[in-house]
Design an enzyme around this catalytic site. Structure first.
Site, PDB file in Angstrom:
ATOM      1  N   GLU A 157       0.794  -1.235   0.000  1.00 46.81           N
ATOM      2  CA  GLU A 157       0.000   0.000   0.000  1.00 46.81           C
ATOM      3  C   GLU A 157       0.825   1.283   0.000  1.00 46.81           C
ATOM      4  O   GLU A 157       0.770   2.071   0.956  1.00 46.81           O
ATOM      5  CB  GLU A 157      -0.964  -0.012   1.181  1.00 46.81           C
ATOM      6  CG  GLU A 157      -1.947  -1.154   1.096  1.00 46.81           C
ATOM      7  CD  GLU A 157      -3.100  -1.047   2.086  1.00 46.81           C
ATOM      8  OE1 GLU A 157      -2.998  -0.265   3.043  1.00 46.81           O
ATOM      9  OE2 GLU A 157      -4.101  -1.742   1.876  1.00 46.81           O
ATOM     10  N   GLU A 264      -5.161  -8.116  -0.776  1.00 46.19           N
ATOM     11  CA  GLU A 264      -5.827  -7.934   0.529  1.00 46.19           C
ATOM     12  C   GLU A 264      -7.281  -7.610   0.303  1.00 46.19           C
ATOM     13  O   GLU A 264      -7.619  -6.780  -0.536  1.00 46.19           O
ATOM     14  CB  GLU A 264      -5.224  -6.736   1.292  1.00 46.19           C
ATOM     15  CG  GLU A 264      -4.143  -7.065   2.269  1.00 46.19           C
ATOM     16  CD  GLU A 264      -3.675  -5.848   3.072  1.00 46.19           C
ATOM     17  OE1 GLU A 264      -4.497  -5.004   3.458  1.00 46.19           O
ATOM     18  OE2 GLU A 264      -2.462  -5.747   3.283  1.00 46.19           O
TER      19      GLU A 264
HETATM   20  O1  LIG Z   1      -2.049  -3.785   7.147  1.00 39.50           O
HETATM   21  C1  LIG Z   1      -3.349  -3.673   6.679  1.00 39.50           C
HETATM   22  C2  LIG Z   1      -3.397  -2.565   5.664  1.00 39.50           C
HETATM   23  O2  LIG Z   1      -2.675  -2.973   4.505  1.00 39.50           O
HETATM   24  C3  LIG Z   1      -4.835  -2.145   5.317  1.00 39.50           C
HETATM   25  O3  LIG Z   1      -4.799  -0.824   4.865  1.00 39.50           O
HETATM   26  C4  LIG Z   1      -6.040  -0.171   4.589  1.00 39.50           C
HETATM   27  C5  LIG Z   1      -6.663  -0.704   3.319  1.00 39.50           C
HETATM   28  O4  LIG Z   1      -7.812   0.005   3.017  1.00 39.50           O
HETATM   29  C6  LIG Z   1      -7.644   1.416   2.817  1.00 39.50           C
HETATM   30  O5  LIG Z   1      -8.872   1.973   2.533  1.00 39.50           O
HETATM   31  C7  LIG Z   1      -9.571   1.422   1.430  1.00 39.50           C
HETATM   32  C8  LIG Z   1      -9.129   2.106   0.157  1.00 39.50           C
HETATM   33  O6  LIG Z   1      -9.899   1.598  -0.944  1.00 39.50           O
HETATM   34  C9  LIG Z   1     -11.297   1.788  -0.812  1.00 39.50           C
HETATM   35  O7  LIG Z   1     -11.918   1.250  -1.982  1.00 39.50           O
HETATM   36  C10 LIG Z   1     -11.793   1.052   0.421  1.00 39.50           C
HETATM   37  O8  LIG Z   1     -13.207   1.244   0.574  1.00 39.50           O
HETATM   38  C11 LIG Z   1     -11.055   1.559   1.662  1.00 39.50           C
HETATM   39  O9  LIG Z   1     -11.405   0.741   2.781  1.00 39.50           O
HETATM   40  C12 LIG Z   1      -7.096   2.019   4.115  1.00 39.50           C
HETATM   41  O10 LIG Z   1      -6.892   3.405   3.937  1.00 39.50           O
HETATM   42  C13 LIG Z   1      -5.794   1.319   4.479  1.00 39.50           C
HETATM   43  O11 LIG Z   1      -5.316   1.821   5.724  1.00 39.50           O
HETATM   44  O12 LIG Z   1      -5.660  -2.106   6.469  1.00 39.50           O
HETATM   45  C14 LIG Z   1      -5.679  -3.207   7.329  1.00 39.50           C
HETATM   46  C15 LIG Z   1      -4.286  -3.375   7.837  1.00 39.50           C
HETATM   47  O13 LIG Z   1      -4.257  -4.390   8.799  1.00 39.50           O
END
Ligand SMILES: O[C@@H]1[C@@H](O)[C@H](O[C@@H]2CO[C@@H](O[C@@H]3CO[C@@H](O)[C@H](O)[C@H]3O)[C@H](O)[C@H]2O)OC[C@H]1O
Length: 446
Positions: A157, A264
């Protein structure tokens, strides 16, 4: 390790420091070493395999390889747990993808980048980038002959604020060249920018420039989280939204005919201690989201890696039982942490939202031009930014020492008992989730 996975507040580097302060370096190291040992062992791999799953993504912290105060010197035990996990998986027939989950300075402002700041300094310092390239060279050298390593997920990410994502592309070029000089066989997995969703600035010639490479999306669906806009019922409109969001994430790869991997995804789950008699009905909806996402992936023959395998009961396929020494010791602490909404992931802020609202209002009313309220990353609204800074960083910082204090005076036998709470034998299984994964893993193989 992450806060909602293991129960601590803030970031991994903070709790490692705090525990060393309370127990002394040696005993703190003993605890974390035993924790990692119990977190993934052969029974875990056997269970994973029994569901029909054939590949696991292992998240690693760059600090396992390099001490910030001793750069470019490989730690003595750098590969101790990674070798162990990879070889256990190999033994039972599971491939592994090595995922660099944290980068020096932090590749995003998320807690999971383990930098303790909302500014992703990795992109601002060449020095940090050089370090990570060097770490990848060590990893590629170590695993270049390993047949059960499926590949290298170069950076989890990334969130490069550059308008053209120029620093990310330049970093991928450097990492690619460095790894390929050592290892041409293992696949590379490259996440899109802004939390693995945006490939719009990736190079036109990626297909030839980066050979043997897959592109990783992270397909978290809004319906799988407490802030879902409405309860998920699997209506045609909702399914269309799931599909369109996913399609948008992979559209660049589809235009170019490149390989996509969903590195993920997965809902989080309600817990009886916080969600009471709503728990079961909430979770039934979450399993429905899971299933509907899997329908989409199966139709597309998309490979995926569910997030996540094990935790203390929010998202994992298996989770630490509440009757273990660790969960009993931290029972009250975890409840307070939950009510204060100190973790960002799947937060429930009903008890504290009103307390932070004045800061949100102040920011909004003080910035004259509304467009200036939109900072990078775009999904961090003013509300989200205030949450990240005031709760997950500031509030968490004050709880870190408190978490560590629970360990004061413990000897190695007691630390072992706590660490062992994370062993497969002391975990429960999330049957609803595992049932769905098993069903789809088998249908995929047909
Ligand atoms: O380590 C993990 C980590 O990799 C994970 O990161 C989050 C992933 O989701 C992100 O938001 C998404 C962005 O895309 C949109 O379409 C979704 O609706 C959102 O949920 C978020 O910003 C990251 O932090 O999170 C879990 C950790 O354990």
């Amino acid at each position: 390790m992450e806060n909602f996975i293991s129960g601590y507040p803030g970031c991994e580097f903070q709790i490692r420091e705090a525990l060393a302060e309370v127990l002394g370096e040696q005993k703190a190291e003993f605890f974390f070493d035993r924790f990692l040992e119990h977190f993934f062992a052969e029974p875990d791999a056997l269970f994973f395999k029994s569901l029909g799953l054939n590949c696991i993504r292992i998240a690693v912290n760059y600090r396992h390889f390099q001490d910030d105060m001793n750069p470019r010197v490989l730690r003595k035990e750098a590969f101790k747990h990674l070798d162990r996990a990879i070889n256990i998986c190999a033994k039972v027939g599971i491939y592994t993808v090595i995922d660099m989950h944290t980068a020096p300075g932090g590749q995003s402002g998320g807690w999971h980048a383990d930098a303790g700041s909302h500014i992703a300094a990795f992109w601002q310092h060449r020095h940090f980038q050089d370090s990570l390239v060097w770490i990848w060279e060590q990893i590629a050298t170590h695993y270049r002959e390993h047949e059960w390593v499926a590949g290298y997920n170069v950076l989890n990410e990334p969130a490069d604020p550059h308008p053209q994502h120029a620093r990310l592309i330049a970093f991928y070029d450097r990492a690619y060249t460095a790894i390929r000089a050592i290892d041409t066989r293992h696949a590379l997995f490259l996440d899109g920018n802004t939390f693995a969703v945006d490939f719009s600035k990736f190079p036109e010639d990626a297909g030839v420039r980066w050979a043997n490479t897959a592109y990783a999306i992270h397909d978290y669906a809004i319906y799988g989280f407490p802030n879902s806009p409405e309860p998920y019922a699997g209506t045609e409109e909702q399914k269309t939204l799931l599909r369109n969001t996913y399609k948008r994430k992979r559209s660049w790869m589809d235009q170019k005919g490149l390989c996509v991997w969903n590195g993920e995804w997965g809902p989080v789950y309600a817990r009886t201690e916080y969600d009471g008699d709503q728990t079961e009905s909430i979770n039934e909806r979450r399993y429905m989201v899971l299933k509907d996402q899997l329908d989409i992936y199966t139709k597309d023959r998309l490979s995926w890696s569910i997030w996540l395998y094990k935790d203390i009961g929010f998202q994992g396929m298996v989770y630490v039982s509440r009757e273990t020494p660790y969960m009993e010791l931290f029972k009250n602490f975890l409840e307070r942490k939950h009510n204060l909404a100190v973790d960002a992931w799947g937060k429930d802020d009903k008890y504290v939202k009103s307390i932070y609202q004045p800061i949100v209002d102040l920011v909004k009313s003080s910035v004259s031009d509304e467009s200036k309220l939109k900072l990078y990353p775009p999904l961090w609204s003013v509300e989200e930014r205030v949450t990240r800074l005031s709760r997950t960083m500031l509030m968490a910082e004050f709880l870190v020492n408190e978490w560590a204090e629970y360990f004061r005076g413990m000897d190695e036998a007691q630390l072992e008992e706590l660490a062992k709470s994370f062993s497969f034998e002391q975990c429960l299984k999330r049957d609803g989730l595992n049932k769905v994964l098993r069903e789809y893993a088998h249908s995929w193989q047909k």
